[in-house]
Design an enzyme around this catalytic site. Structure first.
Site, PDB file in Angstrom:
ATOM      1  N   HIS A 139      -1.110   0.362 -10.032  1.00  0.00           N
ATOM      2  CA  HIS A 139      -1.711  -0.653  -9.145  1.00  0.00           C
ATOM      3  C   HIS A 139      -2.140  -1.900  -9.921  1.00  0.00           C
ATOM      4  CE1 HIS A 139      -3.652  -1.076  -4.926  1.00  0.00           C
ATOM      5  NE2 HIS A 139      -3.311  -2.265  -5.409  1.00  0.00           N
TER       6      HIS A 139
ATOM      7  N   ARG B  46       0.867  -1.178   0.000  1.00  0.00           N
ATOM      8  CA  ARG B  46       0.000   0.000   0.000  1.00  0.00           C
ATOM      9  C   ARG B  46       0.902   1.225   0.000  1.00  0.00           C
ATOM     10  NH1 ARG B  46      -3.402  -2.731  -1.664  1.00  0.00           N
ATOM     11  NH2 ARG B  46      -5.456  -3.206  -0.790  1.00  0.00           N
TER      12      ARG B  46
ATOM     13  N   GLU C 218      -3.561   7.456  -3.861  1.00  0.00           N
ATOM     14  CA  GLU C 218      -3.972   6.895  -5.132  1.00  0.00           C
ATOM     15  C   GLU C 218      -5.326   7.441  -5.583  1.00  0.00           C
ATOM     16  OE1 GLU C 218      -2.371   2.768  -4.850  1.00  0.00           O
ATOM     17  OE2 GLU C 218      -4.135   2.364  -6.078  1.00  0.00           O
TER      18      GLU C 218
HETATM   19  C1  DGY Z   1      -5.281  -6.123  -2.998  1.00  0.00           C
HETATM   20  O1  DGY Z   1      -6.038  -7.059  -3.255  1.00  0.00           O
HETATM   21  O2  DGY Z   1      -5.178  -5.663  -1.863  1.00  0.00           O
HETATM   22  C2  DGY Z   1      -4.456  -5.601  -4.111  1.00  0.00           C
HETATM   23  O3  DGY Z   1      -3.852  -4.402  -3.786  1.00  0.00           O
HETATM   24  C3  DGY Z   1      -5.276  -5.496  -5.379  1.00  0.00           C
HETATM   25  O4  DGY Z   1      -4.354  -5.480  -6.429  1.00  0.00           O
END
Ligand code: DGY
Length: 332
Positions: free
Chosen positions: A285, A238, A267
């Site tokens: 992402h 993240r 984001e």
């Molecule tokens: C998640 O599933 O947390 C991912 O970041 C999606 O790509």
């Protein structure tokens, strides 16, 4: 009463078929707004399926009461949901773990290789007509073999990256305060390190921790300054695990050599200056973005929702205590 599910964005197959066989399904659509979500929750919804960019806080959960029983996130990361607030309100929260491990590890490896070998920088040079011929000192990068990869967070995805990096001849260290069990195939090849040591010694660092208050800005200015000036930083977890403003300065001023990023602190925006850093490889992402993985996530998300409608704990519930006083009755 007809069961009702709201998805903020359309989910891939097989979710639509699975969900609509059991409930009336409302999909908000291309740019789901909080106002629209609130309006639907006020009308009465049993299960909300939000995306990782939808903030599900106490106020939003309150608009869904008393009917809302489950929030089934289409992601493994659920930092966008206030889980304690959901638990207090008797709402279960579920995610989609396991099925995106390989896709995300592939993406982390891709960013690592692209950053270490300056592939996107090279691509830009080619497109700008800047390649004037092979030279012994042109665009030299970091060789993976024998370089030390420091993996921060050694869960499923961190371990899957370790397997890939071992195939490239890298040495592997990991830091993880939760001391996860290390599978037998990896144990002889990986060393556990304190985070401080790993930050200072690794040639490449890849982040695989969930975002919570203990990991927000885990890689801050001080950590970036402790990294080797030749080091590469990769993030597929993240964005807010890194202080992105500090990272821009690190890339501009050469505290580190490069970064491979798939996630961003705010984001879809990027910190000012990041787009101009040629030593950053920037992906939008894409960690779980394969056809197979997104379908598998859709199935898990749907199975979580269907279980909640049936009055059963979703298979991937992260707060089973929300129903410790008893599950709600089935709704059809
Ligand atoms: C998640 O599933 O947390 C991912 O970041 C999606 O790509």
């Amino acid at each position: 009463m007809t069961a009702r599910i709201v998805c903020t964005l359309p989910l891939p197959d097989p979710a639509p078929g699975l969900l609509s066989a059991a409930a009336e399904v409302e999909v908000i659509g291309a740019s789901p707004s909080r106002e629209r979500t609130e309006a639907l929750l006020r009308e009465g919804v049993d299960v909300l399926c939000p995306q990782l960019g939808d903030r599900v806080d106490a106020a939003l959960l309150d608009t869904g009461l008393p009917r809302l029983r489950a929030v089934c996130v289409y992601a493994v990361g659920y930092n966008n949901v206030d889980v304690p607030a959901a638990t207090e309100r008797g709402i279960v929260v579920a995610n989609t773990p396991g099925v995106l491990t390989d896709a995300t590890a592939d993406c982390a490896l891709g960013l690592l290789v692209a950053s270490a070998r300056r592939l996107c920088e090279g691509d830009a040079v080619m497109r700008a007509g800047g390649f004037t011929g092979w030279r012994p000192d042109f665009m030299l990068g970091l060789e993976l073999r024998d370089s030390l990869l420091g993996i921060v967070g050694f869960g499923r995805i961190g371990q899957a990256l370790a397997r890939r990096a071992l195939a490239c001849g890298m040495r592997i260290a990991y830091a993880d305060e939760s001391q996860p069990p290390v599978p037998a195939d990896l144990a002889p090849h990986v060393a556990r390190m304190q985070l401080e040591t790993l930050i200072a010694e690794a040639d490449c660092i890849s982040l695989h921790v969930p975002l919570d208050e203990s990991t927000r800005h885990l890689i801050d200015e001080a950590a970036l300054r402790r990294m080797k000036p030749t080091a590469i930083l990769v993030n597929t977890s993240r964005g807010a695990v890194i202080d992105e403003v500090a990272l821009v300065r690190a890339l501009q001023q050469g505290w580190i050599a490069g970064a491979g990023l798939d996630v961003y602190e705010n984001e879809p925006a990027m910190a000012p200056g990041l787009a101009g850093c040629r030593n950053a490889v920037l992906a939008p992402h894409l960690g779980s973005a394969t056809v197979r993985t997104r379908a598998a996530m859709a199935e898990l998300c749907a199975r979580n929702a269907l279980a909640a409608l049936a009055g059963e704990l979703p298979p991937h519930c992260v707060n089973p205590q929300a129903w410790s006083a008893g599950a709600p009755p089935p709704v059809r």
